[in-house]
Write a protein that holds these residues in place. Structure first.
Motif, PDB file in Angstrom:
ATOM      1  N   GLU A 317      25.785  37.920  -0.661  1.00 47.44           N
ATOM      2  CA  GLU A 317      25.804  39.163   0.115  1.00 47.44           C
ATOM      3  C   GLU A 317      26.999  40.027  -0.278  1.00 47.44           C
ATOM      4  O   GLU A 317      26.879  41.255  -0.361  1.00 47.44           O
ATOM      5  CB  GLU A 317      25.855  38.844   1.609  1.00 47.44           C
ATOM      6  CG  GLU A 317      24.596  38.169   2.133  1.00 47.44           C
ATOM      7  CD  GLU A 317      24.703  37.756   3.581  1.00 47.44           C
ATOM      8  OE1 GLU A 317      23.703  37.928   4.324  1.00 47.44           O
ATOM      9  OE2 GLU A 317      25.769  37.256   3.992  1.00 47.44           O
ATOM     10  N   VAL A 318      28.132  39.376  -0.529  1.00 47.13           N
ATOM     11  CA  VAL A 318      29.306  40.123  -1.000  1.00 47.13           C
ATOM     12  C   VAL A 318      28.992  40.809  -2.323  1.00 47.13           C
ATOM     13  O   VAL A 318      29.336  41.988  -2.528  1.00 47.13           O
ATOM     14  CB  VAL A 318      30.516  39.177  -1.154  1.00 47.13           C
ATOM     15  CG1 VAL A 318      31.684  39.897  -1.830  1.00 47.13           C
ATOM     16  CG2 VAL A 318      30.946  38.631   0.201  1.00 47.13           C
ATOM     17  N   VAL A 319      28.343  40.088  -3.230  1.00 46.54           N
ATOM     18  CA  VAL A 319      27.962  40.672  -4.517  1.00 46.54           C
ATOM     19  C   VAL A 319      27.045  41.869  -4.314  1.00 46.54           C
ATOM     20  O   VAL A 319      27.203  42.922  -4.947  1.00 46.54           O
ATOM     21  CB  VAL A 319      27.288  39.614  -5.428  1.00 46.54           C
ATOM     22  CG1 VAL A 319      26.721  40.261  -6.692  1.00 46.54           C
ATOM     23  CG2 VAL A 319      28.283  38.516  -5.806  1.00 46.54           C
ATOM     24  N   ASN A 320      26.087  41.736  -3.402  1.00 43.14           N
ATOM     25  CA  ASN A 320      25.166  42.843  -3.133  1.00 43.14           C
ATOM     26  C   ASN A 320      25.896  44.074  -2.604  1.00 43.14           C
ATOM     27  O   ASN A 320      25.571  45.217  -2.972  1.00 43.14           O
ATOM     28  CB  ASN A 320      24.096  42.409  -2.128  1.00 43.14           C
ATOM     29  CG  ASN A 320      23.102  41.435  -2.728  1.00 43.14           C
ATOM     30  OD1 ASN A 320      22.923  41.384  -3.947  1.00 43.14           O
ATOM     31  ND2 ASN A 320      22.451  40.654  -1.881  1.00 43.14           N
ATOM     32  N   VAL A 321      26.889  43.850  -1.752  1.00 39.68           N
ATOM     33  CA  VAL A 321      27.669  44.981  -1.241  1.00 39.68           C
ATOM     34  C   VAL A 321      28.439  45.635  -2.375  1.00 39.68           C
ATOM     35  O   VAL A 321      28.466  46.867  -2.507  1.00 39.68           O
ATOM     36  CB  VAL A 321      28.639  44.515  -0.132  1.00 39.68           C
ATOM     37  CG1 VAL A 321      29.595  45.644   0.250  1.00 39.68           C
ATOM     38  CG2 VAL A 321      27.863  44.049   1.098  1.00 39.68           C
ATOM     39  N   LEU A 322      29.055  44.833  -3.225  1.00 41.92           N
ATOM     40  CA  LEU A 322      29.830  45.371  -4.340  1.00 41.92           C
ATOM     41  C   LEU A 322      28.964  46.150  -5.319  1.00 41.92           C
ATOM     42  O   LEU A 322      29.414  47.118  -5.933  1.00 41.92           O
ATOM     43  CB  LEU A 322      30.550  44.231  -5.069  1.00 41.92           C
ATOM     44  CG  LEU A 322      31.709  43.578  -4.296  1.00 41.92           C
ATOM     45  CD1 LEU A 322      32.111  42.261  -4.952  1.00 41.92           C
ATOM     46  CD2 LEU A 322      32.900  44.525  -4.221  1.00 41.92           C
ATOM     47  N   GLU A 323      27.702  45.747  -5.445  1.00 43.76           N
ATOM     48  CA  GLU A 323      26.788  46.423  -6.369  1.00 43.76           C
ATOM     49  C   GLU A 323      25.998  47.525  -5.686  1.00 43.76           C
ATOM     50  O   GLU A 323      25.167  48.180  -6.325  1.00 43.76           O
ATOM     51  CB  GLU A 323      25.852  45.404  -7.017  1.00 43.76           C
ATOM     52  CG  GLU A 323      26.609  44.423  -7.915  1.00 43.76           C
ATOM     53  CD  GLU A 323      25.687  43.519  -8.704  1.00 43.76           C
ATOM     54  OE1 GLU A 323      24.538  43.298  -8.259  1.00 43.76           O
ATOM     55  OE2 GLU A 323      26.103  43.027  -9.769  1.00 43.76           O
ATOM     56  N   GLY A 324      26.259  47.751  -4.398  1.00 41.43           N
ATOM     57  CA  GLY A 324      25.652  48.886  -3.711  1.00 41.43           C
ATOM     58  C   GLY A 324      24.239  48.685  -3.244  1.00 41.43           C
ATOM     59  O   GLY A 324      23.561  49.653  -2.883  1.00 41.43           O
ATOM     60  N   THR A 325      23.750  47.428  -3.186  1.00 46.14           N
ATOM     61  CA  THR A 325      22.371  47.196  -2.760  1.00 46.14           C
ATOM     62  C   THR A 325      22.260  46.833  -1.278  1.00 46.14           C
ATOM     63  O   THR A 325      21.161  46.674  -0.757  1.00 46.14           O
ATOM     64  CB  THR A 325      21.729  46.070  -3.602  1.00 46.14           C
ATOM     65  OG1 THR A 325      22.506  44.878  -3.452  1.00 46.14           O
ATOM     66  CG2 THR A 325      21.684  46.466  -5.069  1.00 46.14           C
ATOM     67  N   MET A 326      23.398  46.678  -0.598  1.00 47.24           N
ATOM     68  CA  MET A 326      23.390  46.487   0.850  1.00 47.24           C
ATOM     69  C   MET A 326      24.739  46.932   1.405  1.00 47.24           C
ATOM     70  O   MET A 326      25.693  47.128   0.654  1.00 47.24           O
ATOM     71  CB  MET A 326      23.101  45.018   1.219  1.00 47.24           C
ATOM     72  CG  MET A 326      24.199  44.035   0.880  1.00 47.24           C
ATOM     73  SD  MET A 326      23.881  42.348   1.521  1.00 47.24           S
ATOM     74  CE  MET A 326      24.254  42.577   3.262  1.00 47.24           C
ATOM     75  N   ASP A 327      24.779  47.117   2.716  1.00 51.82           N
ATOM     76  CA  ASP A 327      26.012  47.531   3.382  1.00 51.82           C
ATOM     77  C   ASP A 327      26.733  46.323   3.960  1.00 51.82           C
ATOM     78  O   ASP A 327      26.104  45.332   4.355  1.00 51.82           O
ATOM     79  CB  ASP A 327      25.713  48.525   4.507  1.00 51.82           C
ATOM     80  CG  ASP A 327      25.129  49.831   3.978  1.00 51.82           C
ATOM     81  OD1 ASP A 327      25.527  50.242   2.871  1.00 51.82           O
ATOM     82  OD2 ASP A 327      24.272  50.418   4.673  1.00 51.82           O
TER      83      ASP A 327
END
Length: 365
Positions: A317-327
């Motif tokens: 989830e942290v990776v997704n936030v860093l890549e802009g795919t989730m908040d």
């Protein structure tokens, strides 16, 4: 009349001496037998360890001690020294390597590439050294502070490495010693996790594991107080490292005023007073120019730093936030310091959407 008595006494002495000698021989034979059995058992154990290495996947090469002696020119160029041994620069063919010689007996049993009594780990050489040399206030005048873009890249690399360990391996692997000194930087400022001497393997069906305290003071999650941990302990440490990266200071800095020694205590105060901007690295104009982006990164760090480990995100989830795919989660508990914890011490989206890979780890060659 005395002759026969003397003969009897002499015979008795010889019998007693012979008996003592026989007992001594038996004792020596028993000791030698025990030593032989121990050596035989140790030999079988070493053969089993060798067989265990043979079953492991992903080990591209093993080396003899003599090969590594030549590669490092008899361990001439020391790169550094840690709790488990010294690291030396070397070259195997066209590839530069870093060879860690494990000095403490019993360390790294399943991690080392070795020959009998010589335990050595062979790593890829990371020319820019460890992260701590790049993020703390630099007094060597070798270059300017890292740009915001580079710091984002490093944070994302760390997150992907941890996501791989926690979620993409056959067993969950908790590193348990995440800190800037264990994050290595290559020529292009790609970051890789290193030093797995304290890691813990956990079955997928285990909710937590009880283990003795391990890690580095200042980076330990609050749950270490109970000795019941999960991989979420790494996520807490990751949050601390992120705060160090964006603030350009150590999380425990005794050279500062008493109220500023602990970065996490300062973070708790600043977020409650809406003064997070005060924590941005003041030595970097580029960091100051990305003020709002840096504050969003701090909020991601705070999601990871919550005392209740169940409220922390997964690393994917942290990776997704860093890549802009989730908040990032906005409902954050801003009390980061647990009782008796004193000694435990997003924006700038990355364009790559590649999944976490083993290449985000700096492992044995």
């Amino acid at each position: 009349m005395g002759g026969p008595s003397f003969r009897k006494v002499g015979t008795a002495v010889r019998i007693a001496t012979a008996g003592s000698l026989a007992s001594f021989i038996l004792i020596v034979a028993f000791v030698l037998f025990v030593i032989h059995r121990r050596r035989t058992r140790r030999h079988h154990e070493m053969e089993e360890e060798e067989a265990e290495f043979g079953k492991l996947q992903g080990i591209p090469m093993r080396f003899t001690f003599q090969q590594l002696e030549v590669a490092t020119e008899q361990f001439k160029d020391k790169l550094g020294e840690g709790g488990f041994g010294s690291v030396f620069k070397g070259r195997l063919g066209e590839e530069r390597i870093a060879a860690k010689r494990l000095d403490r007996a019993g360390q790294g049993k399943r991690e080392f590439l070795a020959e009998k009594t010589h335990r050595l780990l062979v790593y890829e050489y990371m020319p820019k050294g460890s992260l701590d040399k790049w993020i703390y206030c630099r007094h060597d005048n070798t270059g300017p502070p890292l740009e915001w873009r580079v710091r984002c890249k490093i944070i994302t690399n760390i997150a992907k490495g941890l996501s791989y360990l926690h979620e993409d391996c056959m067993k969950r692997i908790a590193h348990l010693d995440i800190k800037p000194q264990n994050i290595l930087i290559d020529e292009d400022f790609n970051a890789k996790l290193s030093d797995f001497g304290l890691c813990k393997l956990m079955d997928r069906d285990m909710s937590q594991v009880v283990t003795r305290m391990r890690g580095t003071p200042g980076y330990l999650a609050p749950e270490w107080l109970t000795s019941q941990i999960t991989e979420k302990a790494d996520i807490y440490s990751f949050g601390l490292v992120v705060m160090e990266i964006v603030s350009g200071r150590k999380n425990l800095d005794t050279s500062r005023s008493e109220e500023s020694i602990h970065l996490i205590t300062l973070l708790e105060e600043k977020v409650k007073n809406n003064q997070l901007v005060d924590l941005i690295d003041k030595n970097s104009n580029d960091m100051q120019a990305h003020e709002q982006d840096v504050i969003q990164m701090m909020k991601l760090a705070m999601w990871c730093l919550q005392i209740d480990c169940k409220r922390r995100p997964k690393m994917s989830e942290v990776v997704n936030v860093l890549e802009g795919t989730m908040d990032a989660e906005s409902n954050i508990d801003h009390n980061f310091v647990a009782t008796n914890q004193a000694n435990f011490g997003i924006a700038g989206n990355v364009t790559s959407s590649a999944p976490p890979l083993a290449s985000h780890l700096s492992g044995p060659r």
